[in-house]
Motif scaffolding. Structure first.
Motif, PDB file in Angstrom:
ATOM      1  N   SER A 204       0.838  -1.198   0.000  1.00 30.13           N
ATOM      2  CA  SER A 204       0.000   0.000   0.000  1.00 30.13           C
ATOM      3  C   SER A 204       0.873   1.247   0.000  1.00 30.13           C
ATOM      4  O   SER A 204       1.966   1.252   0.560  1.00 30.13           O
ATOM      5  CB  SER A 204      -0.919  -0.005   1.222  1.00 30.13           C
ATOM      6  OG  SER A 204      -0.164  -0.059   2.413  1.00 30.13           O
ATOM      7  N   SER A 213      -6.749   2.247  11.253  1.00 33.86           N
ATOM      8  CA  SER A 213      -7.644   1.337  10.532  1.00 33.86           C
ATOM      9  C   SER A 213      -7.040  -0.045  10.458  1.00 33.86           C
ATOM     10  O   SER A 213      -5.881  -0.273  10.811  1.00 33.86           O
ATOM     11  CB  SER A 213      -7.901   1.854   9.111  1.00 33.86           C
ATOM     12  OG  SER A 213      -6.714   1.809   8.333  1.00 33.86           O
ATOM     13  N   PRO A 216      -5.588  -1.837   4.623  1.00 38.09           N
ATOM     14  CA  PRO A 216      -6.315  -1.320   3.466  1.00 38.09           C
ATOM     15  C   PRO A 216      -6.546  -2.415   2.433  1.00 38.09           C
ATOM     16  O   PRO A 216      -5.921  -3.479   2.474  1.00 38.09           O
ATOM     17  CB  PRO A 216      -5.391  -0.234   2.926  1.00 38.09           C
ATOM     18  CG  PRO A 216      -4.018  -0.683   3.335  1.00 38.09           C
ATOM     19  CD  PRO A 216      -4.204  -1.345   4.675  1.00 38.09           C
ATOM     20  N   TRP A 231      -9.054   2.799   2.788  1.00 34.99           N
ATOM     21  CA  TRP A 231      -8.847   2.649   4.231  1.00 34.99           C
ATOM     22  C   TRP A 231     -10.144   3.039   4.933  1.00 34.99           C
ATOM     23  O   TRP A 231     -10.804   4.009   4.535  1.00 34.99           O
ATOM     24  CB  TRP A 231      -7.746   3.571   4.744  1.00 34.99           C
ATOM     25  CG  TRP A 231      -6.343   3.238   4.371  1.00 34.99           C
ATOM     26  CD1 TRP A 231      -5.399   2.628   5.141  1.00 34.99           C
ATOM     27  CD2 TRP A 231      -5.684   3.546   3.134  1.00 34.99           C
ATOM     28  NE1 TRP A 231      -4.209   2.526   4.467  1.00 34.99           N
ATOM     29  CE2 TRP A 231      -4.352   3.079   3.226  1.00 34.99           C
ATOM     30  CE3 TRP A 231      -6.089   4.168   1.946  1.00 34.99           C
ATOM     31  CZ2 TRP A 231      -3.432   3.215   2.200  1.00 34.99           C
ATOM     32  CZ3 TRP A 231      -5.180   4.291   0.916  1.00 34.99           C
ATOM     33  CH2 TRP A 231      -3.866   3.820   1.046  1.00 34.99           C
TER      34      TRP A 231
END
Length: 271
Positions: A204, A213, A216, A231
């Motif tokens: 990423s 988070s 992704p 995300w």
């Protein structure tokens, strides 16, 4: 008058000694997908697990006056006995835990090898291999090959204990697959190493001001995606989605998916 004879008493009391009950640790059963004798029966077994999910173990009723164990009394668990042979082919099986790990991943960059899931740096099975096909292929590898490694000690993340395991490698329909199996036959992980249709996702990109988070996801165009990274995570009291192009440039303003009001989550109305 004849004196009465003296009766000796036991130094710890005159009654029978009752052993203190020891606390028991309940065994939480894992749903098994048994090794199938045919592709049809194996697929049916897998579908049952996918439909029902993982059963919940039954907790036994607490025992009266049972002894309790404080954290200071907990002993370091002993290592399991080292197996003298790999598991039998009839013992090889998936569990709901392995199904989730292999196909969907766990949201923390672990697992997730079904085509189109887009976990960074993960190998994905060919597009067109459905869930049953992937699970059947990983099972086939354990049926047709001998382990290439093992027994070796690995940590089981579900119990945080060490277990012995074996590695298997085989090719199914042009795809080389590596499968990890605990000594009791539980398939706990599998992924493609290469071959026809296998794809490895890129890492990423670096993006500023991301909310905390889970991993992704990248939507590859060849599997129906739009070539964007996504995300999702909490920023303050808001659940935010950030979308970028492959190079990490935002394609539009960050989306607010909802807001927490205390412990209650209020989704943003769709426009």
């Amino acid at each position: 008058m004849t004196p009465k004879p003296k009766v000796k008493t036991h130094p710890h009391g005159s009654g029978p000694t009752t052993p203190h009950p020891h606390p028991t640790t309940p065994n939480t059963p894992h749903a098994k997908i048994p090794a199938a004798t045919s592709l049809q029966s194996f697929q049916a077994s897998v579908q049952t697990v996918l439909t029902k999910g993982r059963p919940t173990g039954t907790q036994p009723a607490p025992q009266a006056n049972a002894q309790t164990t404080t954290p200071q009394q907990v002993a370091t668990p002993h290592l399991p006995p080292k197996p003298t042979a790999p598991p039998r082919v009839d013992d090889m099986h998936h569990t709901p835990r392995s199904v989730k790990h292999i196909l969907d991943g766990e949201g923390n960059s672990k697992g997730g090898h079904q085509a189109g899931f887009g976990v960074p740096k993960k190998m994905e099975f060919p597009y067109g291999w459905g869930r049953i096909k992937i699970l059947d292929a990983t099972h086939q590898v354990t049926q047709n090959t001998q382990p290439v490694n093992g027994p070796k000690l690995v940590k089981d993340p579900a119990t945080n204990t060490e277990r012995y395991a074996y590695d298997y490698v085989g090719t199914v329909d042009g795809v080389q697959i590596k499968v990890h199996v605990y000594a009791d036959g539980e398939i706990y992980s599998a992924y493609p190493q290469g071959g026809t249709g296998v794809v490895k996702n890129d890492a990423s990109p670096t993006v500023s001001n991301l909310p905390p988070s889970t991993s992704p996801r990248f939507g590859r165009a060849d599997v129906g995606g739009d070539n964007t990274w996504v995300w999702e995570g909490r920023r303050g009291d808001q659940l935010v989605r950030v979308t970028t192009d492959p190079n990490g440039v935002r394609v539009h303003q960050d989306e607010i998916l909802g807001t927490w009001q205390g412990n209650k989550f209020i989704p943003t109305p769709k426009q």
